[in-house]
Design a protein around this motif. Structure first.
Motif, PDB file in Angstrom:
ATOM      1  N   SER A 280     -12.437   3.954  -0.845  1.00  0.00           N
ATOM      2  CA  SER A 280     -12.626   5.397  -1.023  1.00  0.00           C
ATOM      3  C   SER A 280     -12.633   5.775  -2.499  1.00  0.00           C
ATOM      4  O   SER A 280     -13.159   6.814  -2.860  1.00  0.00           O
ATOM      5  CB  SER A 280     -11.554   6.179  -0.256  1.00  0.00           C
ATOM      6  OG  SER A 280     -10.276   5.725  -0.613  1.00  0.00           O
TER       7      SER A 280
ATOM      8  N   ASN B 242     -12.009  -1.165   4.839  1.00  0.00           N
ATOM      9  CA  ASN B 242     -11.269  -1.100   6.111  1.00  0.00           C
ATOM     10  C   ASN B 242     -12.163  -1.643   7.224  1.00  0.00           C
ATOM     11  O   ASN B 242     -12.678  -0.905   8.065  1.00  0.00           O
ATOM     12  CB  ASN B 242     -10.889   0.350   6.455  1.00  0.00           C
ATOM     13  CG  ASN B 242      -9.935   0.958   5.449  1.00  0.00           C
ATOM     14  OD1 ASN B 242     -10.086   0.733   4.248  1.00  0.00           O
ATOM     15  ND2 ASN B 242      -8.981   1.718   5.910  1.00  0.00           N
TER      16      ASN B 242
ATOM     17  N   SER C 210      -9.114   9.200  -2.946  1.00  0.00           N
ATOM     18  CA  SER C 210      -8.313   8.102  -2.388  1.00  0.00           C
ATOM     19  C   SER C 210      -6.830   8.406  -2.591  1.00  0.00           C
ATOM     20  O   SER C 210      -6.468   9.351  -3.313  1.00  0.00           O
ATOM     21  CB  SER C 210      -8.657   6.800  -3.115  1.00  0.00           C
ATOM     22  OG  SER C 210      -8.046   6.789  -4.393  1.00  0.00           O
ATOM     23  N   THR C 211      -5.979   7.599  -2.011  1.00  0.00           N
ATOM     24  CA  THR C 211      -4.534   7.819  -2.174  1.00  0.00           C
ATOM     25  C   THR C 211      -4.160   7.831  -3.661  1.00  0.00           C
ATOM     26  O   THR C 211      -3.431   8.715  -4.112  1.00  0.00           O
ATOM     27  CB  THR C 211      -3.732   6.731  -1.428  1.00  0.00           C
ATOM     28  OG1 THR C 211      -4.228   5.451  -1.802  1.00  0.00           O
ATOM     29  CG2 THR C 211      -3.855   6.903   0.072  1.00  0.00           C
TER      30      THR C 211
ATOM     31  N   HIS D  79       0.852  -1.197   0.000  1.00  0.00           N
ATOM     32  CA  HIS D  79       0.000   0.000   0.000  1.00  0.00           C
ATOM     33  C   HIS D  79       0.888   1.248   0.000  1.00  0.00           C
ATOM     34  O   HIS D  79       2.040   1.195   0.434  1.00  0.00           O
ATOM     35  CB  HIS D  79      -0.924  -0.022   1.230  1.00  0.00           C
ATOM     36  CG  HIS D  79      -1.949   1.065   1.196  1.00  0.00           C
ATOM     37  ND1 HIS D  79      -1.737   2.304   1.770  1.00  0.00           N
ATOM     38  CD2 HIS D  79      -3.176   1.113   0.620  1.00  0.00           C
ATOM     39  CE1 HIS D  79      -2.812   3.059   1.555  1.00  0.00           C
ATOM     40  NE2 HIS D  79      -3.700   2.356   0.860  1.00  0.00           N
TER      41      HIS D  79
ATOM     42  N   TYR E  54       0.978   3.551   1.926  1.00  0.00           N
ATOM     43  CA  TYR E  54       1.403   3.970   3.275  1.00  0.00           C
ATOM     44  C   TYR E  54       2.538   3.099   3.817  1.00  0.00           C
ATOM     45  O   TYR E  54       3.049   3.364   4.902  1.00  0.00           O
ATOM     46  CB  TYR E  54       0.245   3.874   4.274  1.00  0.00           C
ATOM     47  CG  TYR E  54      -0.958   4.758   4.017  1.00  0.00           C
ATOM     48  CD1 TYR E  54      -0.887   5.863   3.186  1.00  0.00           C
ATOM     49  CD2 TYR E  54      -2.175   4.485   4.649  1.00  0.00           C
ATOM     50  CE1 TYR E  54      -2.002   6.661   2.976  1.00  0.00           C
ATOM     51  CE2 TYR E  54      -3.291   5.285   4.449  1.00  0.00           C
ATOM     52  CZ  TYR E  54      -3.201   6.366   3.613  1.00  0.00           C
ATOM     53  OH  TYR E  54      -4.301   7.152   3.422  1.00  0.00           O
TER      54      TYR E  54
ATOM     55  N   GLU F 256     -11.233  10.222   4.514  1.00  0.00           N
ATOM     56  CA  GLU F 256     -11.291   9.808   5.927  1.00  0.00           C
ATOM     57  C   GLU F 256     -11.086  10.998   6.862  1.00  0.00           C
ATOM     58  O   GLU F 256     -11.231  10.865   8.080  1.00  0.00           O
ATOM     59  CB  GLU F 256     -10.234   8.743   6.215  1.00  0.00           C
ATOM     60  CG  GLU F 256     -10.555   7.392   5.611  1.00  0.00           C
ATOM     61  CD  GLU F 256      -9.450   6.376   5.840  1.00  0.00           C
ATOM     62  OE1 GLU F 256      -8.558   6.609   6.656  1.00  0.00           O
ATOM     63  OE2 GLU F 256      -9.492   5.328   5.172  1.00  0.00           O
TER      64      GLU F 256
ATOM     65  N   HIS G 256      -7.685  13.130   1.890  1.00  0.00           N
ATOM     66  CA  HIS G 256      -8.345  11.816   1.861  1.00  0.00           C
ATOM     67  C   HIS G 256      -9.717  11.964   2.516  1.00  0.00           C
ATOM     68  O   HIS G 256      -9.848  12.675   3.534  1.00  0.00           O
ATOM     69  CB  HIS G 256      -7.496  10.782   2.618  1.00  0.00           C
ATOM     70  CG  HIS G 256      -7.876   9.382   2.296  1.00  0.00           C
ATOM     71  ND1 HIS G 256      -8.965   8.768   2.875  1.00  0.00           N
ATOM     72  CD2 HIS G 256      -7.341   8.472   1.439  1.00  0.00           C
ATOM     73  CE1 HIS G 256      -9.061   7.532   2.382  1.00  0.00           C
ATOM     74  NE2 HIS G 256      -8.082   7.327   1.515  1.00  0.00           N
TER      75      HIS G 256
ATOM     76  N   ASP H 163      -3.597   1.854  -4.119  1.00  0.00           N
ATOM     77  CA  ASP H 163      -4.595   2.078  -3.070  1.00  0.00           C
ATOM     78  C   ASP H 163      -5.319   0.758  -2.788  1.00  0.00           C
ATOM     79  O   ASP H 163      -5.046  -0.264  -3.438  1.00  0.00           O
ATOM     80  CB  ASP H 163      -5.542   3.243  -3.440  1.00  0.00           C
ATOM     81  CG  ASP H 163      -6.495   2.924  -4.583  1.00  0.00           C
ATOM     82  OD1 ASP H 163      -6.422   1.817  -5.179  1.00  0.00           O
ATOM     83  OD2 ASP H 163      -7.340   3.785  -4.896  1.00  0.00           O
ATOM     84  N   SER H 164      -6.253   0.789  -1.852  1.00  0.00           N
ATOM     85  CA  SER H 164      -6.909  -0.459  -1.425  1.00  0.00           C
ATOM     86  C   SER H 164      -7.632  -1.153  -2.575  1.00  0.00           C
ATOM     87  O   SER H 164      -7.620  -2.381  -2.655  1.00  0.00           O
ATOM     88  CB  SER H 164      -7.949  -0.180  -0.340  1.00  0.00           C
ATOM     89  OG  SER H 164      -7.431   0.631   0.633  1.00  0.00           O
TER      90      SER H 164
HETATM   91  P1  13P Z   1      -7.036   4.126   0.046  1.00  0.00           P
HETATM   92  O1  13P Z   1      -8.088   3.196  -0.395  1.00  0.00           O
HETATM   93  O2  13P Z   1      -7.216   5.514  -0.426  1.00  0.00           O
HETATM   94  O3  13P Z   1      -5.682   3.596  -0.303  1.00  0.00           O
HETATM   95  O4  13P Z   1      -7.096   4.255   1.626  1.00  0.00           O
HETATM   96  C1  13P Z   1      -6.764   3.229   2.477  1.00  0.00           C
HETATM   97  C2  13P Z   1      -6.607   3.679   3.853  1.00  0.00           C
HETATM   98  O5  13P Z   1      -6.412   2.904   4.747  1.00  0.00           O
HETATM   99  C3  13P Z   1      -6.723   5.076   4.126  1.00  0.00           C
HETATM  100  O6  13P Z   1      -6.460   5.336   5.452  1.00  0.00           O
END
Ligand code: 13P
Ligand code: SF4
Length: 299
Positions: free
Chosen positions: A126, A111, A211-212, A21, A23, A197, A195, A37-38
């Motif tokens: 996201s 998540n 999203s990222t 990922h 991050y 979130e 983001h 991203d996810s």
């Molecule tokens: P993304 O889907 O944007 O990569 O976000 C994952 C995530 O854990 C954001 O905190």
């Protein structure tokens, strides 16, 4: 032998693919076969033909990979890497609202634990939540677990009524608009990339929300040269690689769990077969239906 060479040799021995990922630590992103991203990573995991998937993310990502591609072995460099938000809804909340509200769809952010997914109608990330929520026939939406992403999507799809379980990401939700505005004062020409979130007051002072992967795409195309980045600073690795000459100012905290993915952890899980994601068959089956529905609706 250099640890990167060790990993390369072990990856071949184990017929493995490495997913990371945005991050994950920089050096782990650098050796991964797929970084994203996810949503991108879930799709990559679902279609890989490699025998072993090394997932450098947090636990729900490893679980989703296993559910979508159950004949593969899924290893994580550190099985304790967890997303706190993934646990911020309960079965009781879902069952109670299903009884009380008619014409309801339970929309679950990826998540989340596999157990929560299994009680839901569809999974979203996201990057696809707006599209999927719009496509649902139900008027009422219980959005779990992230209230911030949920309220952002609610603002985009006002024709639907939203209910929430009240969860949040502890990394993003404590970022305040005053922190962003202080950074903006220091760099007045910078665009604010956020983001979903993040809380509403931060989204309200942003130029772009996504999203990222969408943040990275936006920065690449934008005519601006400076950006205030309201998401985990791991994204700066890809932002800098893709946007030479542009400057990024991170304001968010670090996700300590994502940083548990070390090169040593990648090597050791490949070497010993440790950190395997093992799940009960029924749990996987229940969660597969809404995950596959996401892949279908997001097409
Ligand atoms: P993304 O889907 O944007 O990569 O976000 C994952 C995530 O854990 C954001 O905190
Ligand atoms: Fe979970 Fe937040 Fe870390 Fe993303 S940044 S994995 S939502 S704790």
């Amino acid at each position: 032998m250099d640890i990167r060479e060790e990993i390369r040799a072990l990856k071949e021995r184990e017929q493995a693919v490495i997913l990371a990922h945005y991050y994950a630590p920089d050096e782990v992103q650098a050796i991964a076969d797929y970084v994203g991203d996810s949503f991108f990573l879930a799709k990559a995991a679902a279609k890989t033909e490699a025998k072993t998937i090394v997932f450098c993310g947090v636990h729900f990502m490893g679980e989703s990979a296993k559910i979508l591609n159950p004949s593969r072995r899924v290893l994580m460099p550190d099985l304790s890497a967890d997303c706190a938000m993934a646990h911020m809804a309960t079965a009781e909340q879902i069952l109670k609202l299903r009884e009380e509200v008619r014409d309801l769809a339970v929309v679950c952010y990826i998540n989340s634990t596999a157990a929560l997914k299994g009680l839901s109608d569809v999974i979203v990330t996201s990057s696809n939540a707006e599209k999927i929520v719009r496509a649902l026939k139900e008027k009422n939406i219980l959005f779990i677990p992230d209230q911030n992403l949920g309220s952002y999507i609610a603002s985009k799809v006002p024709e639907k009524t939203f209910y929430y379980s009240g969860g949040y990401c502890p990394v993003h939700a404590f970022l305040l608009a005053k922190d962003v505005l202080a950074e903006k004062k220091a760099h007045p020409k910078a665009e604010v990339l956020t983001h979903p979130e993040c809380i509403g007051e931060v989204r309200a002072v942003s130029d772009f929300i996504g999203s990222t992967a969408d943040i990275i795409k936006y920065a690449e195309k934008s005519g601006a040269d400076e950006f205030i980045v309201c998401t985990e600073p791991g994204v700066l690795y890809e932002l800098k690689a893709r946007c030479a000459g542009k400057v990024f100012y991170p304001v968010s905290m670090v996700c300590a769990d994502m940083k548990k993915n070390t090169l040593e952890g990648v090597r050791d899980c490949l070497l010993h077969g440790s950190g395997e994601v093992v799940m009960r068959e029924e749990e996987m089956e229940a969660a597969r239906r809404p995950l596959e529905r996401m892949l279908e609706l997001a097409k």
